[in-house]
Design an enzyme around this catalytic site. Structure first.
Site, PDB file in Angstrom:
ATOM      1  N   ARG A  87      17.940   1.858   1.894  1.00 47.59           N
ATOM      2  CA  ARG A  87      18.815   1.352   0.819  1.00 47.59           C
ATOM      3  C   ARG A  87      18.903   2.365  -0.317  1.00 47.59           C
ATOM      4  NH1 ARG A  87      15.112  -2.823  -2.578  1.00 47.59           N
ATOM      5  NH2 ARG A  87      13.123  -1.964  -1.971  1.00 47.59           N
ATOM      6  N   ASP A 243       4.470   6.014   3.453  1.00 49.99           N
ATOM      7  CA  ASP A 243       5.859   6.321   3.096  1.00 49.99           C
ATOM      8  C   ASP A 243       6.101   6.183   1.598  1.00 49.99           C
ATOM      9  OD1 ASP A 243       5.403   3.543   4.085  1.00 49.99           O
ATOM     10  OD2 ASP A 243       7.379   3.197   3.238  1.00 49.99           O
TER      11      ASP A 243
HETATM   12  P1  AMP Z   1       9.574  -0.222   0.439  1.00 50.58           P
HETATM   13  O1  AMP Z   1       8.488  -1.186   0.798  1.00 50.58           O
HETATM   14  O2  AMP Z   1      10.502  -0.714  -0.630  1.00 50.58           O
HETATM   15  O3  AMP Z   1       9.035   1.127   0.121  1.00 50.58           O
HETATM   16  O4  AMP Z   1      10.493  -0.099   1.739  1.00 50.58           O
HETATM   17  C1  AMP Z   1      10.004   0.163   3.027  1.00 50.58           C
HETATM   18  C2  AMP Z   1      11.152   0.485   3.951  1.00 50.58           C
HETATM   19  O5  AMP Z   1      12.067  -0.604   4.055  1.00 50.58           O
HETATM   20  C3  AMP Z   1      11.989   1.686   3.529  1.00 50.58           C
HETATM   21  O6  AMP Z   1      12.408   2.348   4.680  1.00 50.58           O
HETATM   22  C4  AMP Z   1      13.161   1.048   2.838  1.00 50.58           C
HETATM   23  O7  AMP Z   1      14.303   1.863   2.834  1.00 50.58           O
HETATM   24  C5  AMP Z   1      13.372  -0.197   3.689  1.00 50.58           C
HETATM   25  N1  AMP Z   1      14.029  -1.259   2.920  1.00 50.58           N
HETATM   26  C6  AMP Z   1      13.505  -2.004   1.925  1.00 50.58           C
HETATM   27  N2  AMP Z   1      14.398  -2.898   1.462  1.00 50.58           N
HETATM   28  C7  AMP Z   1      15.531  -2.732   2.173  1.00 50.58           C
HETATM   29  C8  AMP Z   1      16.819  -3.350   2.171  1.00 50.58           C
HETATM   30  N3  AMP Z   1      17.122  -4.341   1.326  1.00 50.58           N
HETATM   31  N4  AMP Z   1      17.732  -2.909   3.059  1.00 50.58           N
HETATM   32  C9  AMP Z   1      17.439  -1.929   3.914  1.00 50.58           C
HETATM   33  N5  AMP Z   1      16.251  -1.304   3.971  1.00 50.58           N
HETATM   34  C10 AMP Z   1      15.300  -1.688   3.112  1.00 50.58           C
HETATM   35 MG    MG Z   2       9.169   2.892   0.101  1.00 53.50          MG
END
Ligand code: AMP
Ligand code: MG
Length: 469
Positions: A87, A243
């Site tokens: 996103r 990540d």
């Molecule tokens: P985060 O926990 O926010 O670091 O996200 C972990 C993974 O999930 C990353 O690859 C983000 O890009 C993906 N991600 C989180 N929220 C969304 C969303 N609403 N739509 C698509 N991908 C998401």
């Molecule tokens: Mg992340």
């Protein structure tokens, strides 16, 4: 609007990313724009309308890279072979006024090939939370990504809580290289790409580092400093997945993060961290674990595996001591000691133990140490008085203990309940609490808005924070 892009990531081979445009939004509105940061980045002639168009994802500025980056990562200890910007979109890089290369990235700007099941969007709450907390971290002097803009999209998105207003955050980072960026190529056996990435990371962040092990050592040092800095302000990141671990050593991917009110080593806020893997006191261990995953990825580059393994092991094994040294430097300063000795660890630790027993407020207890009201924060006053006798004797040898304490102990941090109140107001269209919090957190070592320094009343306590997704 002119953004002086100078894109290096987009010049890497296509295996590193997918070209992707942001998805336009219906009726965007600028909620906040960071004028100071925009000047540092050399962004000029930005009319309000143009800034809104670009930082809501509705218009791609000339010479932008516009791409989604590929990465993988360990999430809560389990390897996910493909994550990537699900996103987020990297608009491009600029060389800032300090001659540093910075990424400008949109977050919440629509689906990408890495979105998996997600909608590619973010809602207003986590966008404003990241805005406030990342800018507060910067003001506290802790390495972090920055917030350049927040725009609402005029579109509602579906989350567990129901329909919520969407928003786009523009964030700025030294880079978005993560441990997971290395892992994706290492796990796939793409050694050429891994080598290209390693050379790129060295050139961009650590030009003096020699080869993969030089890079590992440099990143470990930054991570050790970062974790100690977090702990010194009672910060809990909440999702230290690989990540979300920056090669540049910045705090990145603010999700269910929080600053503690009453001190406890085991404090967890994130609603998804059921096991307490990312609890306050576990952050050093997790940083070391993350660096071990980084080392494992880099080992794929070894010509002589045994020799590199030995070197990597030594670097990782040095980390606990590095973190302890950084911790001691930070916590000694918090109790007024500018040149700590090894035995000062016990003095600082004993105070933390007393705080934990009393449920004392972390920020306010430290801040009160330079005055004469600190004991009021503790339930066992005799125990505190006994500690204070030792403390007084120790700082008698210090030239400027009060100044040392006041420079290391912020008066204001963005407290959880204030963030939640700010979000609730913003959802209702009132941005005044956001502005108030931003103003107070911009000068965290000065106390002007005394109400913002108060811990939550029992009914204001926010026991859990939720992921930003
Ligand atoms: P985060 O926990 O926010 O670091 O996200 C972990 C993974 O999930 C990353 O690859 C983000 O890009 C993906 N991600 C989180 N929220 C969304 C969303 N609403 N739509 C698509 N991908 C998401
Ligand atoms: Mg992340």
């Amino acid at each position: 609007m002119h953004i002086p892009f100078d894109n290096s990531y987009a010049a890497l081979p296509g295996a590193f990313y997918t070209r992707q445009k942001p998805t336009p939004t219906k009726s965007p509105k600028m909620l906040c724009f960071n004028e100071g940061l925009s000047k540092d980045l050399g962004i000029s002639d930005a009319s309000e309308a143009e800034a809104l168009a670009v930082f809501s994802g509705n218009e791609i500025p000339p010479n932008a890279a516009s791409l989604a980056q590929l990465y993988a990562g360990h999430q809560f200890g389990n390897y996910s072979p493909q994550l990537g910007d699900g996103r987020a979109i990297l608009l491009g890089e600029v060389i800032d006024s300090n001659n540093l290369r910075r990424d400008i990235q949109l977050k919440g700007s629509g689906r990408t090939p890495y979105s998996r099941g997600g909608d590619g969007r973010a809602w207003l709450g986590p966008v404003l939370r990241e805005y406030v907390v990342s800018e507060a971290m910067h003001a506290l002097g802790i390495p972090t990504t920055r917030a350049l803009a927040a725009a609402s999209t005029g579109e509602d998105i579906m989350r567990e809580q129901g329909l919520l207003p969407g928003a786009v955050l523009t964030r700025v980072a030294s880079s978005h290289l993560r441990v997971g960026t290395f892992q994706v190529f290492a796990h796939r056996g793409q050694v050429e790409e891994l080598k290209t990435l390693t050379d790129y990371a060295i050139a961009r962040h650590y030009p003096d580092a020699q080869g993969p092990m030089g890079l590992l050592e440099a990143v470990c040092t930054r991570q050790a400093e970062l974790i100690a800095a977090w702990m010194s302000v009672g910060f809990i990141h909440g999702v230290m997945n690989t990540d979300n671990c920056s090669i540049a050593g910045e705090t990145i991917d603010y999700g269910p993060c929080a600053f503690m009110d009453d001190f406890h080593m085991g404090r967890v806020f994130s609603s998804i961290d059921q096991q307490g893997r990312y609890a306050f006191g576990n952050q050093p261990n997790i940083a070391i674990w993350n660096m071990a995953q980084f080392a494992t990825a880099l080992l794929q580059l070894a010509e002589n595996k045994d020799a590199m393994l030995e070197e990597a092991t030594a670097i990782i094994h040095a980390m606990p001591e590095q973190i302890e040294a950084a911790w001691l430097r930070r916590f000694a300063a918090k109790i007024g000691i500018s040149h700590p000795k090894a035995e000062d660890t016990a003095l600082a630790q004993d105070l933390l133990d007393l705080m934990q027993k009393s449920g004392a407020d972390f920020t306010n207890s430290f801040r009160a140490l330079s005055g004469d009201a600190a004991r009021d924060q503790f339930t066992d006053r005799d125990a505190f008085d006994a500690w204070a006798v030792r403390h007084k004797a120790r700082i008698a040898h210090e030239p400027t203990p009060t100044a040392t304490m006041d420079a290391a102990n912020p008066a204001v941090i963005p407290r959880n309940h204030r963030i939640e109140q700010m979000i609730a107001a913003a959802v209702a269209g009132d941005m005044a609490p956001f502005a108030r919090l931003m103003t107070a957190c911009a000068t965290p070592y000065q106390l002007e808005d005394t109400a913002l320094a108060k811990p939550p009343s029992p009914e204001e306590i926010v026991p859990a924070t939720f992921c930003g997704t």
